[in-house]
Design a protein around this motif. Structure first.
Motif, PDB file in Angstrom:
ATOM      1  N   ALA A 168      47.079  77.715  89.236  1.00 55.88           N
ATOM      2  CA  ALA A 168      47.968  77.345  88.430  1.00 55.88           C
ATOM      3  C   ALA A 168      47.754  75.876  87.386  1.00 55.88           C
ATOM      4  O   ALA A 168      47.728  75.898  86.350  1.00 55.88           O
ATOM      5  CB  ALA A 168      49.344  76.987  88.878  1.00 55.88           C
ATOM      6  N   SER A 169      46.931  74.911  88.219  1.00 56.42           N
ATOM      7  CA  SER A 169      46.575  73.788  87.621  1.00 56.42           C
ATOM      8  C   SER A 169      45.125  74.195  86.699  1.00 56.42           C
ATOM      9  O   SER A 169      45.165  73.605  85.527  1.00 56.42           O
ATOM     10  CB  SER A 169      46.003  72.703  88.905  1.00 56.42           C
ATOM     11  N   VAL A 205      44.782  71.561  99.427  1.00 59.11           N
ATOM     12  CA  VAL A 205      45.732  72.266  98.233  1.00 59.11           C
ATOM     13  C   VAL A 205      45.668  73.680  98.352  1.00 59.11           C
ATOM     14  O   VAL A 205      44.664  74.316  98.722  1.00 59.11           O
ATOM     15  CB  VAL A 205      44.890  71.983  96.835  1.00 59.11           C
ATOM     16  N   LYS A 206      46.761  74.407  98.176  1.00 60.81           N
ATOM     17  CA  LYS A 206      47.003  75.792  98.079  1.00 60.81           C
ATOM     18  C   LYS A 206      46.339  76.310  97.003  1.00 60.81           C
ATOM     19  O   LYS A 206      46.190  75.965  95.875  1.00 60.81           O
ATOM     20  CB  LYS A 206      48.536  76.149  98.172  1.00 60.81           C
ATOM     21  N   GLN A 225      47.101  85.218  88.272  1.00 54.62           N
ATOM     22  CA  GLN A 225      47.948  84.485  87.566  1.00 54.62           C
ATOM     23  C   GLN A 225      47.617  84.582  86.075  1.00 54.62           C
ATOM     24  O   GLN A 225      48.339  84.802  85.177  1.00 54.62           O
ATOM     25  CB  GLN A 225      47.727  83.213  87.965  1.00 54.62           C
ATOM     26  N   THR A 267      46.938  78.800  95.470  1.00 52.84           N
ATOM     27  CA  THR A 267      48.018  79.334  94.077  1.00 52.84           C
ATOM     28  C   THR A 267      48.172  78.066  93.338  1.00 52.84           C
ATOM     29  O   THR A 267      48.321  78.027  91.883  1.00 52.84           O
ATOM     30  CB  THR A 267      49.282  79.680  94.914  1.00 52.84           C
ATOM     31  N   ASP A 268      48.449  76.975  94.054  1.00 53.78           N
ATOM     32  CA  ASP A 268      48.555  75.613  93.142  1.00 53.78           C
ATOM     33  C   ASP A 268      47.288  75.178  92.327  1.00 53.78           C
ATOM     34  O   ASP A 268      47.351  74.932  91.110  1.00 53.78           O
ATOM     35  CB  ASP A 268      48.978  74.453  94.152  1.00 53.78           C
TER      36      ASP A 268
END
Length: 323
Positions: free
Chosen positions: A274-275, A267-268, A81, A270-271
């Motif tokens: 991003a956070s 929690v994924k 990311q 990817t999430d």
């Protein structure tokens, strides 16, 4: 009988006047300091509210980001990311094969990334690699201490080697990496350290006693370091972000337990990534994933301990032993 001389009386009066003047000066200074404190206090509150509702994200395009533990899980997602945002990635992991795969995945999308094999339990290896990276890539703008392990079983079932290794990776590696890259940041008065703590660094969790200890330690070292630099230089521009993820689906948490899966679930990665990046780019000092966990913890600490235990027992979430 000897009478006091006029000069002695005059000196005494003068001393009293001086003392009164000093007292008045101190009182006026204190009042002004309090007034200034109140003014700055409310300005700070207002700025925090504005940043909460209108966050300003720093552009990381062209910046160099070093991440530990990029071979899988959150570390890999962070690398992917950050690369998508235009950053150059320096990927550290003990597993050479999986780390090289992360770099290949980044390059497949046109990103710039470099893989380095590193055992973060070895301070000498960290220092040598840090010097090599700085020579090859220059200044490191963002350092993300992500690498960690999480054995899950009761305290009496943890071996000495297991506990020592957990502290070497989850805590001591943070110190060695900070010491390796902080001097350059001090010279330039810029840079950003991101540290992965855990929700287990906010509240204690059964079967994770040593792990909780490491994550509480990360929280303490980041807060203390931030304050140390602030006191050393009021104009300090080096930033610190500590992240407290809830259980993330990376394979570390082998036997999670939820009474209400729709409310509390893994929690994924990817999430989570991003956070974390959003928290870093908006210069948030402490962020949990989900964000509500930190606020719930602060509220929970206002309650009597037994009342809070009733609520956590009702929710019945945690980690069962992996043995």
């Amino acid at each position: 009988m000897v009478q006091p001389s006029n000069s002695v009386s005059s000196d005494s009066t003068s001393n009293n006047n001086n003392k009164n003047n000093i007292d008045i000066y101190n009182i006026v200074t204190l009042v002004l300091d309090i007034a200034l404190l109140i003014f700055k206090f409310w300005i700070s509150i207002f700025e925090s509210i504005v940043k909460t509702f209108v966050p300003q994200e720093i552009d990381v395009k062209g910046q160099t980001v070093l991440i530990t533990g990029t071979g899988h899980g959150i570390g890999k997602e962070l690398a992917l990311q950050y690369s998508a945002l235009g950053a150059k990635l320096i990927c550290w992991d003990v597993n050479e094969e999986s780390n090289q795969q992360t770099v290949k995945d980044i390059k497949a999308y046109g990103g710039e990334a470099y893989a380095y094999t590193c055992n973060v339990t070895k301070r000498e290896e960290i220092n040598a690699l840090a010097e090599k990276v700085k020579k090859e890539h220059g200044f490191i703008n963002i350092v993300v201490n992500n690498a960690g392990i999480m054995p899950c079983h009761p305290i009496l079932e943890h071996t000495e080697t297991e506990i020592r290794t957990m502290y070497e990776i989850n805590v001591l590696a943070h110190f060695w990496i900070i010491q390796a890259f902080l001097p350059d940041m001090l010279v330039r008065n810029e840079g950003h350290f991101v540290a992965l703590s855990s929700c287990a660094g906010i509240f204690g969790v059964p079967n994770l006693v040593p792990y909780c200890g490491t994550k509480y330690a990360v929280r303490g070292l980041m807060e203390a370091l931030s304050e140390e630099l602030r006191h050393k230089n009021p104009q300090n521009n080096i930033k610190f972000t500590t992240i407290y993820p809830y259980m993330v689906d990376t394979g570390l948490c082998k036997r999670p337990r939820f009474r209400f899966p729709s409310l509390l679930h893994l929690v994924k990665p990817t999430d989570a990534a991003a956070s974390i990046i959003r928290a870093q780019r908006t210069s948030i000092e402490h962020a949990s994933i989900p964000r509500t966990w930190l606020h719930l913890d602060k509220f929970g600490r206002l309650l009597p301990r037994n009342a809070m235990r009733l609520l956590t027992d009702f929710l019945d979430f945690g980690v069962d032993s992996d043995k």
